[in-house]
Enzyme design. Structure first.
Site, short mmCIF file in Angstrom:
data_model
loop_
_atom_site.label_atom_id
_atom_site.label_comp_id
_atom_site.label_asym_id
_atom_site.label_seq_id
_atom_site.Cartn_x
_atom_site.Cartn_y
_atom_site.Cartn_z
N ALA A 111 51.75 -7.04 25.91
CA ALA A 111 51.26 -4.88 26.20
C ALA A 111 53.16 -4.70 27.04
O ALA A 111 53.76 -3.62 27.20
CB ALA A 111 50.54 -4.85 27.17
N ALA A 122 56.33 -14.30 34.42
CA ALA A 122 55.90 -15.91 34.85
C ALA A 122 56.33 -17.26 34.28
O ALA A 122 57.35 -18.22 34.54
CB ALA A 122 54.75 -16.00 35.07
N VAL A 164 55.30 -17.46 28.47
CA VAL A 164 56.36 -17.25 27.72
C VAL A 164 56.46 -15.46 27.07
O VAL A 164 55.93 -14.93 27.57
CB VAL A 164 56.38 -17.83 26.53
CG1 VAL A 164 55.96 -17.52 25.82
CG2 VAL A 164 58.09 -18.40 26.09
N THR A 182 51.01 -14.25 24.22
CA THR A 182 49.92 -14.15 23.86
C THR A 182 50.99 -14.11 22.63
O THR A 182 49.99 -15.14 21.73
CB THR A 182 48.50 -14.02 24.14
OG1 THR A 182 48.08 -15.28 25.32
CG2 THR A 182 47.82 -15.01 23.16
N ASN A 192 50.00 -16.90 19.27
CA ASN A 192 48.83 -16.76 18.42
C ASN A 192 49.01 -16.80 16.77
O ASN A 192 49.98 -17.07 16.53
CB ASN A 192 48.51 -15.12 18.71
CG ASN A 192 49.57 -13.87 18.43
OD1 ASN A 192 50.04 -14.24 17.52
ND2 ASN A 192 48.75 -13.09 18.52
N PHE A 193 48.12 -16.67 16.54
CA PHE A 193 48.19 -17.21 15.15
C PHE A 193 48.51 -15.69 14.15
O PHE A 193 48.52 -15.64 12.95
CB PHE A 193 46.68 -17.39 14.32
CG PHE A 193 46.33 -18.61 15.29
CD1 PHE A 193 46.64 -19.91 16.27
CD2 PHE A 193 44.84 -19.71 14.58
CE1 PHE A 193 46.57 -20.50 16.30
CE2 PHE A 193 44.67 -20.99 14.88
CZ PHE A 193 45.80 -21.62 15.98
N TRP A 219 40.13 -17.20 22.06
CA TRP A 219 40.18 -16.30 22.56
C TRP A 219 40.81 -15.35 22.08
O TRP A 219 41.99 -14.38 22.14
CB TRP A 219 42.03 -17.32 22.39
CG TRP A 219 41.93 -18.31 21.97
CD1 TRP A 219 41.08 -19.14 22.99
CD2 TRP A 219 42.42 -19.88 20.49
NE1 TRP A 219 41.20 -20.99 22.41
CE2 TRP A 219 42.31 -20.51 20.94
CE3 TRP A 219 42.63 -18.57 19.55
CZ2 TRP A 219 42.39 -22.04 20.32
CZ3 TRP A 219 42.89 -20.19 18.52
CH2 TRP A 219 42.54 -21.18 18.74
N HIS A 220 39.59 -14.18 22.34
CA HIS A 220 40.37 -13.16 22.57
C HIS A 220 38.91 -12.50 23.74
O HIS A 220 38.88 -11.32 23.94
CB HIS A 220 40.29 -12.11 21.44
CG HIS A 220 40.13 -12.68 20.02
ND1 HIS A 220 39.72 -12.87 18.73
CD2 HIS A 220 41.53 -12.82 20.45
CE1 HIS A 220 40.03 -13.04 17.83
NE2 HIS A 220 41.38 -13.41 18.46
N ALA A 250 44.99 -5.61 27.70
CA ALA A 250 43.36 -6.00 26.85
C ALA A 250 42.14 -6.28 28.03
O ALA A 250 41.20 -5.95 28.03
CB ALA A 250 43.29 -7.48 26.71
N HIS A 286 40.55 -9.25 15.37
CA HIS A 286 41.56 -10.43 16.67
C HIS A 286 41.97 -8.57 17.42
O HIS A 286 42.56 -7.92 16.84
CB HIS A 286 42.30 -11.09 15.44
CG HIS A 286 42.30 -11.81 14.78
ND1 HIS A 286 42.05 -13.51 15.29
CD2 HIS A 286 40.37 -11.92 14.11
CE1 HIS A 286 41.19 -14.00 14.30
NE2 HIS A 286 40.39 -12.85 13.85
#
Length: 610
Positions: free
Chosen positions: A30, A51, A99, A103, A107-108, A543-544, A579, A589
């Site tokens: 975001a 960070a 990073v 995410t 993520n995938f 992971w949501h 989120a 997702h």
């Protein structure tokens, strides 16, 4: 496109010496959207504090088929939950991106949207401007959809409604060019179970079986993250400064002009061993995610007075809702032995020749196994997976649950009505062993996984700061306590019952032709283990997490942390955009929705500045 080294040109001292109009906390999914949109105005100065490091040319991130390899490493915050009584005392890893890109870099790459009713529910709670029709322009603004060629579309059942997809947004999305060997069987198998293919699965209803899209740039066949989509093209803007490796410790709040209301005026951050202060004249915008946005608010003195006092933080704004309302998707992975002749992702882990060949193919032609993502999906209502009597029992239990705010009870209870056509449970099938609990023997056998993921959990938890070692005051370096309360209490009992029935349906999928033609048998859970016991022992997070800085809607500060314009109650010049503002979990997702929230949040900031 700017050079990958652009963001290293500013030192922390230089960053702190500037006075920005806006400071964005978190250069993740975001945060980089907000920063990019605000800095489109050359008369506005924007600073971003991230960070984690800037890692812009790392195969673990950029190569699609390497999804998951960065989890648990140096680019992951490596959060863990408190031990969960509902999961036999297990503590679960909670990956979050540490990073630039957040995410969205870990993520995938799944790109989907929830159903219309999920977003309309936010508006029903009194959050004006947050229904499906309100959000659709922002979904489209974030993306450029790349249509598949006709042969790929026909062979892999790639359906979509072009009117609902963006054409000029920063994030590249589309269908893959190659698929897992099992994908050809997926649609027909679900058809045999009475589930129809959804020809417009991002157009307002995700119910049915479909082939998923991914956030992958087809020109380079690399991940499209907020770092590559929103930051790199704009990194050379003189009014945009991004400082990495900068851990925010708190937001500076002052009572301006002797008034009683607090105003956010700056941010303290640690870079190396030194703490710096950066100032903003207009707004501080927290985009640190569902875990760390409430943590930063609490460290700044905004939260439950008792929790803050125990953690050694001076209370400035007493709001017991900060860090509460945590909702997460929960997942279990059923494992099957499959035909050993099928090409399998695990081949790349155990066969050096196969791995080398895949690397060569990807490098030379951007094709092959390293381009394949898990794309066989289905979202089903409980009426398709639970016996009618069991669903009626769950609905009765839900009607009697204590719920806050009361409107949530009505919405969540209505989702259990047998006529409700919502994606209550997601199924994903792919070759390979995805379970952290199943350790296959070294016998050369190959496996496949059927994931089941509960979309509207009744379990609710919290995320809060706590005293540091030896009862010292809490700091940003102390990871917050994450307690999702999976399967806990009467709320969790509904989730456990639903997941048990959904596991039986996963088994039924694997026993249905044509998918059953490649399956040799179920190996996890073993036949002697009951499905309920297995669910307790094997459930993990998908992971949501959402909801810890929720929009308060019609109840205002009594029902949440931010208003419908994402402004923190009780503080001027402070917003949360990520989120964590979602008041209710959605059936999807989260990635595409977070981009839409950020696009809308940035527009709100600009509108309110006029």
């Amino acid at each position: 496109m700017a050079s990958p080294t652009t963001q290293h040109t500013m030192s922390p001292t230089q960053f702190a010496s500037r006075t920005f109009d806006y400071i964005v906390i978190g250069g993740g999914t975001a945060g980089l959207v907000v920063a990019a949109r605000l800095s489109e105005n050359p008369g506005v100065s924007v600073g971003v504090l991230e960070a984690g490091p800037a890692v812009l040319d790392e195969a673990m991130i950029s190569v699609p088929g390497r999804y998951g390899q960065s989890l648990g490493g140096t680019l992951d915050w490596c959060f863990k939950t408190e031990p969960q009584p509902g999961l036999s005392g297990r503590s679960l890893p909670w990956p979050r991106g540490r990073v630039l890109g957040g995410t969205s870099a870990l993520n995938f790459m799944t790109w989907n949207r929830a159903s219309r009713q999920d977003y309309d529910a936010w508006r029903e709670l009194g959050n004006e401007g947050w229904g499906w029709e309100d959000l659709l322009p922002f979904f489209k603004r974030s993306e450029t959809f790349h249509a598949p060629d006709e042969q790929n579309q026909r062979e892999n059942k790639l359906f979509y409604d072009p009117d609902t997809l963006g054409e000029t947004g920063p994030v590249h999305v589309g269908y893959a060019a190659q698929y897992s060997a099992s994908h050809q069987l997926w649609h027909d198998t679900l058809h045999s179970l009475g589930v129809e293919t959804n020809n417009a699965h991002v157009g307002g209803s995700n119910v049915g079986v479909w082939t998923n899209m991914g956030s992958v740039d087809p020109a380079t066949v690399t991940r499209s993250s907020s770092a590559t989509a929103y930051y790199l093209p704009n990194a050379s803007r003189p009014n945009l400064a991004v400082l990495t490796d900068a851990l925010v410790t708190d937001v500076v709040l002052n009572q301006v002009g002797g008034g009683s209301e607090w105003t956010a005026t700056g941010v303290r951050f640690r870079h190396g061993d030194t703490v710096f202060l950066a100032s903003a004249t207009k707004e501080i915008i927290i985009c640190a995610g569902t875990v760390q946005s409430p943590q930063i608010l609490e460290l700044s003195g905004i939260g439950d007075a008792e929790i803050l006092s125990q953690a050694g933080v001076t209370v400035k704004v007493n709001n017991p809702n900060v860090g509460e309302n945590l909702q997460d998707h929960i997942m279990a992975a059923m494992i099957f032995e499959v035909d050993s002749s099928l090409p399998n992702p695990e081949d790349l882990q155990h066969d050096n020749l196969a791995a080398a060949a895949a690397e060569k193919e990807y490098k030379e032609s951007k094709s092959g196994p390293l381009t394949i993502l898990p794309n066989s999906m289905a979202y089903l209502p409980f009426s398709a997976t639970l016996p009618r009597s069991s669903l009626a029992t769950l609905a009765t239990q839900a009607a009697n649950l204590p719920e806050f705010p009361p409107q949530n009870r009505n919405i969540r209870h209505a989702r259990l009505d047998p006529s409700s056509n919502l994606g209550q449970v997601e199924y994903i099938f792919d070759l390979g062993n995805w379970s952290p609990s199943f350790k296959p023997p070294s016998d050369g056998k190959k496996y496949a996984t059927c994931l089941q993921i509960l979309q509207y959990p009744f379990s609710k938890g919290s995320i809060h700061i706590h005293p540091g070692p030896n009862n010292t005051p809490a700091t940003a370096a102390d990871k917050p306590r994450i307690d999702p309360r999976y399967y806990a209490g009467p709320n969790g009992a509904i989730d456990l019952e639903a997941m048990t029935h959904c596991a039986a349906f996963a088994d039924r999928i694997a026993q249905t032709k044509p998918l059953s033609d490649i399956i040799r048998g179920r190996v996890y859970p073993p036949p002697e283990k009951g499905l309920r016991e297995w669910i307790v022992d094997s459930t993990i997070t998908d992971w949501h997490p959402v909801g810890t800085c929720a929009m308060g809607g019609s109840l205002g500060v009594k029902g949440g942390v931010v208003d419908e314009r994402l402004r923190v109650y009780g503080v001027r010049g402070l917003r949360v955009v990520d989120a964590s503002v979602m008041p209710l979990q959605i059936s999807a997702h989260l990635q595409a929705t977070v981009y839409a929230i950020a696009e809308k949040g940035a527009q709100m900031v600009l509108e309110d500045a006029v």
